[in-house]
Scaffold this motif. Structure first.
Motif, mmCIF file in Angstrom:
data_model
loop_
_atom_site.group_PDB
_atom_site.id
_atom_site.type_symbol
_atom_site.label_atom_id
_atom_site.label_comp_id
_atom_site.label_asym_id
_atom_site.label_seq_id
_atom_site.Cartn_x
_atom_site.Cartn_y
_atom_site.Cartn_z
ATOM 1 N N PRO A 276 3.058 8.609 -3.932
ATOM 2 C CA PRO A 276 2.701 7.480 -3.047
ATOM 3 C C PRO A 276 2.788 7.832 -1.565
ATOM 4 N N TYR A 277 2.235 6.933 -0.764
ATOM 5 C CA TYR A 277 2.216 7.142 0.687
ATOM 6 C C TYR A 277 3.625 7.245 1.264
ATOM 7 N N TRP A 278 4.556 6.419 0.757
ATOM 8 C CA TRP A 278 5.899 6.437 1.339
ATOM 9 C C TRP A 278 6.552 7.796 1.165
ATOM 10 N N TRP B 92 0.819 -1.219 0.000
ATOM 11 C CA TRP B 92 0.000 0.000 0.000
ATOM 12 C C TRP B 92 0.850 1.265 0.000
ATOM 13 N N LEU B 93 2.107 1.146 0.392
ATOM 14 C CA LEU B 93 2.985 2.312 0.416
ATOM 15 C C LEU B 93 3.180 2.914 -0.972
ATOM 16 N N ALA C 2 8.170 12.935 3.585
ATOM 17 C CA ALA C 2 8.035 14.388 3.708
ATOM 18 C C ALA C 2 7.705 14.774 5.152
ATOM 19 N N GLY C 3 6.843 13.985 5.807
ATOM 20 C CA GLY C 3 6.542 14.244 7.213
ATOM 21 C C GLY C 3 7.761 14.058 8.098
ATOM 22 N N LEU C 4 8.578 13.055 7.787
ATOM 23 C CA LEU C 4 9.810 12.832 8.551
ATOM 24 C C LEU C 4 10.772 14.001 8.381
#
Length: 318
Positions: free
Chosen positions: A74-76, A53-54, A81-83
C-alpha cells in the motif's frame, strides 16, 4: 487604587485583555472561513479529505530502501519507506557534517598557514554556491563519471564505481562488483553534498565558538606545557560548546530540510515518494499534510535534542 468609577475604555487592566480577545476572535474567524472554503471546494471537486487511499496498492517500486517494498504494497508503506530513506541520509549527514565542520573550524586556529588558508577557502567557496548546484555537481560530474569494472577506484575494503560504492570485502564477479554492503551513487552524491555544504556552515559556528573563549585560556594551557592540540581538545572546545551548540541547532534543522533536494540526485526520499503518490492519487491536500507533518516532527525532534544538549553544557550556578 479604585477603578470602579472609571469607564471601561480607560481601564488599563481591562483594555489589553479586550484587545487580545478581539485579535483571537478575528484569527478564529479567519481560520474557520479558510477551512470552510477549503472543504466546500474539495467537496465540489469530489476530493473531500479521505485517508482510505493509503491502503490501496502503490503500483510503483522504490529502487533503494532499508524497508522492504514492492509495487503490491500500500501507499502508506511506500511513504514509510521514503521516510526511512530520509532519516537515513539525515542521521548520517548530521554525523558527517559535524565531523567535517569541527575539523574545518578548528583548522582556522592552526599554526600552519596552509591549513588555515585551505579551511577559509573551503568555507568561503562552499557557503557561496547554492546547494542545488553542488548536488548536481557531485552527482553528474563526480559520481556518474566513476569508472566501472576492473577500472573502478579500489581502496582496501572499499570500491568506488559508477554502479555504486561497495564496502566490506568487494570482489569482481563476471565484471560486476559484489560486496556485503552497497551504497548507490544517488545516495552517495546526496550525502556528500549535504555533508560538504552543511559542514562549511558548522565550521563557522565552531570557529566563532572557539574565538569566544578568552585568550587567557590558551596562554594558561601553554604555560602548563599543553600542546596546541591538547589545549583545543581538553580546555578550549569544552568551553566553546556553550556558544557552539545553539548555532548547531539551526544548521542541523537546515540539513534535515535540505534533504528534500534529493530529487536532484535521483535518490528516493520521502518527498520523491510523496510526489509520485500525489501524481497517481490526486490527493494533493493529504499528501502535502503528510509531508508537512513529517518534516515538522523531524525538525522538532532535532530541536528538542539540541535544546537538551544545550542545557547540559551551560554553566550551572552554585
Amino acid at each position: 487604587m479604585a477603578t470602579a468609577g472609571l469607564p471601561w475604555w480607560r481601564n488599563r487592566r481591562l483594555i489589553p485583555w479586550l484587545v487580545q480577545a478581539g485579535v483571537g476572535l478575528a484569527v478564529l474567524v479567519l481560520v474557520a472561513f479558510l477551512v470552510t472554503n477549503l472543504v466546500r471546494n474539495l467537496t465540489a471537486a469530489g476530493l473531500l479529505l479521505s485517508w482510505s487511499w493509503l491502503d490501496n496498492p502503490a503500483g510503483f517500486d522504490i529502487a533503494e530502501t532499508w524497508l522492504p517494498f514492492d509495487a503490491g504494497l500500500p501507499y502508506w508503506r511506500g511513504l514509510l519507506a521514503g521516510l526511512v530513506n530520509t532519516l537515513r541520509v539525515v542521521v548520517l549527514g548530521l554525523v558527517g557534517s559535524t565531523l567535517l565542520g569541527t575539523l574545518a573550524g578548528t583548522a582556522s586556529f592552526s599554526g600552519n598557514a596552509l591549513l588555515r588558508s585551505l579551511a577559509r577557502v573551503y568555507v568561503e567557496v562552499i557557503r557561496n554556491v547554492p546547494l542545488l548546484l553542488q548536488l548536481v555537481f557531485w552527482y553528474f560530474v563526480v559520481f556518474l563519471q566513476l569508472p566501472n569494472g576492473s577500472a573502478a577506484i579500489q581502496i582496501p575494503g572499499l570500491v568506488l564505481a559508477k554502479s555504486g560504492l561497495y564496502l566490506g570485502q568487494p570482489e569482481l564477479v563476471n565484471g560486476v562488483w559484489q560486496a556485503s554492503m552497497r551504497v548507490s551513487v544517488e545516495f552517495g552524491a546526496l550525502l556528500t553534498g549535504l555533508v560538504v555544504y552543511t559542514g562549511a556552515f558548522i565550521a563557522e559556528v565552531v570557529r566563532g565558538g572557539v574565538a569566544a573563549v578568552p585568550a587567557g585560556q590558551w596562554e594558561a594551557a601553554r604555560s602548563l606545557g599543553f600542546s596546541p592540540l591538547q589545549t583545543l581538545r581538553s580546555i578550549v572546545l569544552p568551553q566553546a560548546l556553550r556558544a557552539i551548540v545553539p548555532g548547531l541547532n539551526s544548521q542541523y534543522i537546515s540539513l534535515a530540510k535540505n534533504s528534500s533536494l534529493a530529487v536532484a540526485c535521483g535518490y528516493t526520499d520521502l518527498y520523491s515518494v510523496a510526489e509520485t503518490t500525489l501524481n497517481q492519487t490526486g490527493r494533493a491536500v493529504e499528501v502535502v499534510l503528510i509531508l508537512l507533518g513529517s518534516y515538522l516532527v523531524i525538525d522538532l525532534t532535532i530541536s528538542a535534542l539540541m535544546n537538551g544538549l544545550n542545557q547540559l553544557v551551560q554553566l550551572k550556578e552554585r
